[in-house]
Design a protein around this motif. Structure first.
Motif, mmCIF file in Angstrom:
data_model
loop_
_atom_site.group_PDB
_atom_site.id
_atom_site.type_symbol
_atom_site.label_atom_id
_atom_site.label_comp_id
_atom_site.label_asym_id
_atom_site.label_seq_id
_atom_site.Cartn_x
_atom_site.Cartn_y
_atom_site.Cartn_z
ATOM 1 N N TYR A 65 0.781 -1.148 0.158
ATOM 2 C CA TYR A 65 0.142 0.055 0.035
ATOM 3 C C TYR A 65 0.899 1.288 0.012
ATOM 4 O O TYR A 65 0.379 2.232 -0.290
ATOM 5 N N PHE A 66 2.076 1.047 0.359
ATOM 6 C CA PHE A 66 3.205 2.143 0.093
ATOM 7 C C PHE A 66 4.346 1.609 -0.016
ATOM 8 O O PHE A 66 4.971 1.769 -1.271
ATOM 9 N N THR A 67 5.038 0.718 0.739
ATOM 10 C CA THR A 67 6.064 0.051 0.430
ATOM 11 C C THR A 67 5.930 -1.353 0.758
ATOM 12 O O THR A 67 5.078 -1.838 1.668
ATOM 13 N N ASP A 68 6.764 -2.372 0.410
ATOM 14 C CA ASP A 68 6.523 -3.659 0.457
ATOM 15 C C ASP A 68 6.877 -3.901 2.088
ATOM 16 O O ASP A 68 7.990 -3.423 2.754
ATOM 17 N N PRO A 69 5.906 -4.838 2.883
ATOM 18 C CA PRO A 69 6.502 -4.943 4.104
ATOM 19 C C PRO A 69 7.508 -5.882 4.451
ATOM 20 O O PRO A 69 8.099 -6.021 5.287
ATOM 21 N N ASP A 70 7.968 -6.594 3.171
ATOM 22 C CA ASP A 70 9.241 -7.417 3.534
ATOM 23 C C ASP A 70 10.607 -6.623 2.874
ATOM 24 O O ASP A 70 11.507 -7.339 2.629
ATOM 25 N N VAL A 71 10.525 -5.570 2.529
ATOM 26 C CA VAL A 71 11.596 -4.480 2.252
ATOM 27 C C VAL A 71 11.626 -3.832 3.293
ATOM 28 O O VAL A 71 11.044 -2.931 3.696
ATOM 29 N N ILE A 72 13.015 -4.176 4.177
ATOM 30 C CA ILE A 72 13.031 -3.513 5.500
ATOM 31 C C ILE A 72 14.001 -2.472 5.748
ATOM 32 O O ILE A 72 15.038 -2.954 5.223
ATOM 33 N N THR A 73 13.820 -1.530 6.316
ATOM 34 C CA THR A 73 14.875 -0.523 6.639
ATOM 35 C C THR A 73 15.412 -0.776 7.908
ATOM 36 O O THR A 73 14.759 -0.856 8.873
ATOM 37 N N VAL A 74 16.868 -0.911 7.808
ATOM 38 C CA VAL A 74 17.505 -1.318 8.933
ATOM 39 C C VAL A 74 18.142 0.053 9.530
ATOM 40 O O VAL A 74 18.198 0.490 10.761
ATOM 41 N N ASP A 75 18.519 0.851 8.672
ATOM 42 C CA ASP A 75 19.300 2.306 8.955
ATOM 43 C C ASP A 75 18.295 3.080 8.036
ATOM 44 O O ASP A 75 18.117 2.885 6.909
ATOM 45 N N PRO A 76 18.146 4.534 8.451
ATOM 46 C CA PRO A 76 17.235 5.471 7.608
ATOM 47 C C PRO A 76 17.911 5.651 6.208
ATOM 48 O O PRO A 76 17.346 6.062 5.246
ATOM 49 N N ALA A 77 19.125 5.216 6.169
ATOM 50 C CA ALA A 77 20.078 5.672 4.764
ATOM 51 C C ALA A 77 19.424 5.070 3.720
ATOM 52 O O ALA A 77 19.554 5.258 2.536
ATOM 53 N N PHE A 78 18.622 3.762 4.115
ATOM 54 C CA PHE A 78 18.067 2.739 3.042
ATOM 55 C C PHE A 78 16.858 3.351 2.489
ATOM 56 O O PHE A 78 16.625 2.876 1.374
ATOM 57 N N ASN A 79 16.198 4.097 3.115
ATOM 58 C CA ASN A 79 14.802 4.670 2.601
ATOM 59 C C ASN A 79 14.878 5.462 1.280
ATOM 60 O O ASN A 79 14.193 5.183 0.444
ATOM 61 N N GLN A 80 16.114 6.022 0.889
ATOM 62 C CA GLN A 80 16.312 6.384 -0.276
ATOM 63 C C GLN A 80 16.455 5.554 -1.549
ATOM 64 O O GLN A 80 16.321 5.880 -2.780
ATOM 65 N N ARG A 366 17.363 -4.798 4.460
ATOM 66 C CA ARG A 366 17.120 -6.258 4.206
ATOM 67 C C ARG A 366 15.911 -6.523 3.217
ATOM 68 O O ARG A 366 15.037 -5.826 3.311
ATOM 69 N N ILE A 367 15.882 -7.727 2.423
ATOM 70 C CA ILE A 367 14.642 -8.113 1.702
ATOM 71 C C ILE A 367 14.535 -9.362 2.060
ATOM 72 O O ILE A 367 15.417 -10.212 1.937
#
Length: 407
Positions: A65-80, A366-367
Motif C-alpha cells: 500500500y506504500f512500501t513492501d512489508p518485506d523490504v525492511i529499513t535497518v538504517d534510515p539511509a536505506f529509505n532513499q 534487508r529484503i
C-alpha cells in the motif's frame, strides 16, 4: 414448548449454521479460541516473511500500500533506495537450485541457471514469457554480460568459463591454471580493461551440481561414486587439482591468480565497486573435497591497484544479523557503492533474501524472501530492478537506484 416455539428454535439453528458456514471454521475458531484449544489442528510452521503468510504469485492478494512489508529499513539511509509502491514479485518457479541471474540490456531478458536440471532459463521483459534458453548448459552456475553485451557463464561440469559470441559460437576463456584443470568456476565479472575475474570453489564436484571427481579425487577418494554416470563422453573424468582461488583472465588470454585460498577459502560471489578500485568476494562454507575448514560465510574486500594486484584484504562483513548467520553468495554493487548480497540463512525464519551494506560495511537494509537466496543482479531497461534467485524461484522488486555494472 409449543409447536410455534419449536419452529422458532429450528429457524434459529438453521440461521446459526448458515452463518457459521458462510464465515468459515477459522472465523468461529478465532472467536472461541479457548473452547477449541484442545481439539484444533496443530499450527503450521511460522512464516518466513510477513504474518499472515503472503502469496507471492500473480493471483495473490495485494500486499503493498506504500512500501513492501518485506523490504525492511535497518538504517534510515536505506529509505532513499526503496521504491514506494513496488512489490516483491515471484516471476517464475519450478527449478531445483536456481543461480546466476544476469540481465541482457540489448535483448531485454533475464537469463539464469537451473544447475541440477542442467539448463539455462530465460524470462522476457516484454510479456513475462519463460522458456528454456540452453540445455544442456554443462551445469552452469554464475552468468553475466560483458561490456560488449556477450554472455559469460561458469560451467561446473566442464570446469571452465565460457563466452557466447554474437554469432552464436562459444569461446573457452579459461579451463586450467598452470596446466591443471579448474575446480568448478562459480561466478564471473567483467572489467572495463577487457579482463574477466572469476572464482573457483569446488561446489560442482558433487552429483547434484555437476560431477564428483573421478575415482581417487578429493571428492571421491574411495571411488564409490560413478562419476561418468549420466554424462556425455569426456565428462566426469577429471579430478580436483587446484586450491580454491580467485583468478583474472587477461585480454591476452593469460590466466593469473589474484587471491589465493589462504586469503579467501571457497570464494563464491564477487563484484567490483563502481570505480573498480575495490573487489568484494564472498567466502562460503566447506565444499566437497576440501582438506581445510573451508569458508566461514563472510564477505571480504580487497583494494585493486593499477597493476591488477589485490591487496589489503580484510573481512568486510561476517554477515551476522540479529545473531543469525546469513550466509553470503552472489553479490552486486549499486551506483552509490552499496553492496547487495544474497542471504542464505537456511531454516532461520525471516533472514533469507538480500542484505544491503553501505561502503563502510554497515547493514542498512534487508529484503526477505520465502526461500534462501543464492544470487542477485540489477536489470530492467533502466537497470533499476533487482532480480533475486531463490532456491527454486526467481523474484524481482524495483528499487530507487541502479546497478553499477552490466549484467
Amino acid at each position: 414448548m409449543t409447536e410455534e416455539d419449536g419452529h422458532r428454535d429450528r429457524r434459529n439453528s438453521v440461521s446459526r449454521r448458515t452463518i457459521i458456514q458462510a464465515l468459515g471454521v477459522g472465523a468461529v475458531a478465532a472467536g472461541t479460541a479457548p473452547a477449541f484449544a484442545q481439539t484444533s489442528a496443530p499450527p503450521g510452521p511460522p512464516s518466513t516473511v510477513t504474518m499472515p503468510p503472503r502469496d507471492f504469485g500473480p493471483g495473490g492478494a495485494p500486499t503493498t500500500y506504500f512500501t513492501d512489508p518485506d523490504v525492511i529499513t535497518v538504517d534510515p539511509a536505506f529509505n532513499q533506495y526503496v521504491q514506494p509502491n513496488s512489490a516483491i514479485m515471484r516471476l517464475w518457479t519450478g527449478g531445483l537450485w536456481v543461480e546466476g541471474p544476469a540481465w541482457s540490456g540489448e535483448g531485454r531478458y533475464l537469463v539464469w541457471s537451473d544447475i541440477p536440471n542442467n539448463r539455462q532459463m530465460r524470462w522476457l521483459e516484454d510479456d513475462g514469457h519463460v522458456s528454456v534458453f540452453r540445455m544442456p548448459s554443462n551445469n552452469s552456475n554464475g552468468n553475466t554480460f560483458d561490456f560488449q553485451g556477450r554472455q559469460l557463464s561458469c560451467e561446473h561440469l566442464a570446469r571452465r568459463v565460457v563466452r557466447y559470441e554474437h554469432d552464436g559460437s562459444i569461446t573457452v576463456l579459461a579451463d586450467s591454471y598452470q596446466g591443471k584443470r579448474l575446480n568448478s568456476p562459480n561466478d564471473v565479472v567483467p572489467h572495463p580493461d577487457g579482463s574477466y575475474w572469476f572464482t573457483d570453489p569446488p561446489y560442482g564436484g558433487q552429483l547434484y551440481e555437476g560431477a564428483p571427481d573421478a575415482a581417487g579425487g578429493p571428492s571421491n577418494q574411495q571411488g564409490r561414486l560413478k562419476s561418468r554416470l549420466g554424462q556425455s563422453v569426456g565428462f566426469g573424468e577429471a579430478r580436483r587439482e587446484l586450491p580454491t582461488n580467485v583468478y583474472r583472465i587477461d585480454p591476452s588470454g593469460r590466466v593469473d591468480l589474484v587471491i589465493g585460498e589462504d586469503q579467501v577459502p571457497d570464494p563464491n560471489g564477487l563484484c567490483f565497486s563502481p570505480d573498480y578500485k575495490r573487489l568484494y568476494v564472498s567466502s562460503t562454507g566447506k565444499g566437497p573435497g576440501d582438506a581445510g575448514p573451508g569458508g566461514k560465510g563472510e564477505i571480504f574486500a580487497f583494494d585493486i591497484g593499477t597493476d591488477n594486484k589485490a591487496t589489503n584484504g580484510k573481512v568486510f562483513s561476517d554477515c551476522m544479523v540479529d545473531g543469525v548467520k546469513c550466509g553470503p553468495d552472489g553479490i552486486r554493487c549499486d551506483v552509490d557503492g552499496n553492496l547487495w548480497s544474497a542471504s542464505n540463512a537456511g531454516r532461520a525464519v525471516g533472514y533469507n533474501g538480500v542484505l544491503v551494506f553501505n561502503p563502510d560495511a554497515k547493514l542498512i537494509g534487508r529484503i526477505r524472501l520465502p526461500e534462501v537466496c543464492g544470487n542477485v543482479c540489477f536489470g530492467g531497461p533502466k537497470r533499476n530492478r533487482l532480480f533475486m534467485a531463490g532456491s527454486q524461484s526467481i523474484y524481482a522488486v524495483f528499487v530507487n537506484t541502479q546497478g553499477a555494472a552490466p549484467g
